[in-house]
Design a protein around this motif. Structure first.
Motif, mmCIF file in Angstrom:
data_model
loop_
_atom_site.group_PDB
_atom_site.id
_atom_site.type_symbol
_atom_site.label_atom_id
_atom_site.label_comp_id
_atom_site.label_asym_id
_atom_site.label_seq_id
_atom_site.Cartn_x
_atom_site.Cartn_y
_atom_site.Cartn_z
ATOM 1 N N VAL A 1 -0.381 -9.327 -4.445
ATOM 2 C CA VAL A 1 0.896 -10.030 -4.540
ATOM 3 C C VAL A 1 1.871 -9.608 -3.440
ATOM 4 C CG1 VAL A 1 0.716 -10.493 -7.004
ATOM 5 C CG2 VAL A 1 1.786 -8.366 -6.241
ATOM 6 N N GLY A 2 1.470 -8.660 -2.621
ATOM 7 C CA GLY A 2 2.322 -8.227 -1.522
ATOM 8 C C GLY A 2 1.541 -7.339 -0.577
ATOM 9 N N SER A 3 2.014 -7.252 0.658
ATOM 10 C CA SER A 3 1.345 -6.393 1.627
ATOM 11 C C SER A 3 2.286 -6.062 2.766
ATOM 12 C CB SER A 3 0.091 -7.071 2.180
ATOM 13 O OG SER A 3 0.432 -8.232 2.903
ATOM 14 N N GLY A 4 1.963 -5.003 3.457
ATOM 15 C CA GLY A 4 2.700 -4.580 4.637
ATOM 16 C C GLY A 4 1.727 -3.989 5.630
ATOM 17 N N SER A 5 2.230 -3.305 6.634
ATOM 18 C CA SER A 5 1.351 -2.763 7.664
ATOM 19 C C SER A 5 0.478 -1.625 7.152
ATOM 20 C CB SER A 5 2.169 -2.288 8.859
ATOM 21 O OG SER A 5 3.055 -1.251 8.455
ATOM 22 N N ASP A 6 0.894 -0.930 6.102
ATOM 23 C CA ASP A 6 0.093 0.188 5.593
ATOM 24 C C ASP A 6 0.045 0.250 4.068
ATOM 25 O OD1 ASP A 6 2.694 0.901 5.193
ATOM 26 O OD2 ASP A 6 2.499 2.925 5.976
ATOM 27 N N TYR A 7 0.236 -0.879 3.399
ATOM 28 C CA TYR A 7 0.149 -0.899 1.944
ATOM 29 C C TYR A 7 -0.180 -2.303 1.439
ATOM 30 C CZ TYR A 7 4.649 -3.284 1.758
ATOM 31 O OH TYR A 7 5.655 -4.198 1.917
ATOM 32 N N ILE A 8 -0.698 -2.373 0.226
ATOM 33 C CA ILE A 8 -0.844 -3.635 -0.491
ATOM 34 C C ILE A 8 -0.363 -3.411 -1.925
ATOM 35 C CG2 ILE A 8 -2.730 -4.554 0.913
ATOM 36 C CD1 ILE A 8 -4.664 -3.751 -1.265
ATOM 37 N N VAL A 9 0.116 -4.468 -2.554
ATOM 38 C CA VAL A 9 0.543 -4.415 -3.947
ATOM 39 C C VAL A 9 -0.378 -5.342 -4.726
ATOM 40 C CG1 VAL A 9 2.405 -4.835 -5.586
ATOM 41 C CG2 VAL A 9 2.935 -3.984 -3.287
ATOM 42 N N ILE A 10 -0.980 -4.805 -5.781
ATOM 43 C CA ILE A 10 -1.924 -5.555 -6.588
ATOM 44 C C ILE A 10 -1.365 -5.708 -7.992
ATOM 45 C CG2 ILE A 10 -4.239 -5.533 -7.597
ATOM 46 C CD1 ILE A 10 -5.159 -4.073 -5.081
ATOM 47 N N GLN A 11 -1.417 -6.928 -8.503
ATOM 48 C CA GLN A 11 -0.992 -7.207 -9.875
ATOM 49 C C GLN A 11 -2.243 -7.335 -10.723
ATOM 50 O OE1 GLN A 11 2.447 -8.867 -10.637
ATOM 51 N NE2 GLN A 11 2.053 -8.702 -12.815
ATOM 52 N N LYS A 12 -2.298 -6.552 -11.788
ATOM 53 C CA LYS A 12 -3.408 -6.629 -12.737
ATOM 54 C C LYS A 12 -2.806 -6.614 -14.123
ATOM 55 C CE LYS A 12 -7.847 -4.793 -14.000
ATOM 56 N NZ LYS A 12 -8.842 -3.767 -13.782
ATOM 57 N N GLY A 13 -2.852 -7.761 -14.767
ATOM 58 C CA GLY A 13 -2.181 -7.887 -16.055
ATOM 59 C C GLY A 13 -0.682 -7.783 -15.848
ATOM 60 N N LYS A 14 -0.031 -6.915 -16.602
ATOM 61 C CA LYS A 14 1.410 -6.722 -16.464
ATOM 62 C C LYS A 14 1.752 -5.584 -15.515
ATOM 63 C CE LYS A 14 2.565 -8.584 -20.972
ATOM 64 N NZ LYS A 14 3.268 -8.359 -22.234
ATOM 65 N N LYS A 15 0.737 -4.917 -14.965
ATOM 66 C CA LYS A 15 0.969 -3.775 -14.069
ATOM 67 C C LYS A 15 0.945 -4.203 -12.608
ATOM 68 C CE LYS A 15 -1.162 -0.333 -17.058
ATOM 69 N NZ LYS A 15 -2.183 0.709 -17.121
ATOM 70 N N ARG A 16 1.788 -3.572 -11.819
ATOM 71 C CA ARG A 16 1.737 -3.730 -10.361
ATOM 72 C C ARG A 16 1.354 -2.381 -9.779
ATOM 73 N NH1 ARG A 16 5.560 -7.862 -7.395
ATOM 74 N NH2 ARG A 16 5.118 -9.635 -8.714
ATOM 75 N N LEU A 17 0.360 -2.391 -8.905
ATOM 76 C CA LEU A 17 -0.182 -1.162 -8.344
ATOM 77 C C LEU A 17 0.038 -1.146 -6.837
ATOM 78 C CD1 LEU A 17 -3.529 -1.449 -10.294
ATOM 79 C CD2 LEU A 17 -1.578 -0.049 -10.945
ATOM 80 N N LEU A 18 0.625 -0.070 -6.339
ATOM 81 C CA LEU A 18 0.844 0.103 -4.902
ATOM 82 C C LEU A 18 -0.313 0.904 -4.338
ATOM 83 C CD1 LEU A 18 2.674 -0.001 -2.343
ATOM 84 C CD2 LEU A 18 3.599 2.193 -3.114
#
Length: 53
Positions: free
Chosen positions: A13-30
């Protein structure tokens, strides 16, 4: 600490030059990626025994 298997079936659900954000269920994981390499595999089957492009 989470493991890679905890990210399976998540949605990016999001990204940058050195990270991604993952949504799994109600949790967001960096996921911070300070050093990594991505390679495309020639075979669409299992990555084990596949050749790299």
């Amino acid at each position: 600490m989470l493991q890679l298997k905890d990210l399976v079936d998540g949605t990016v659900v999001g990204s940058g030059s050195d990270y991604i954000v993952i949504q799994k269920g109600k949790k967001r994981l960096l996921v911070e990626c300070t050093g990594f390499k991505v390679q495309e595999l020639k075979s669409h089957g299992t990555p084990y025994g596949s050749q790299f492009d």
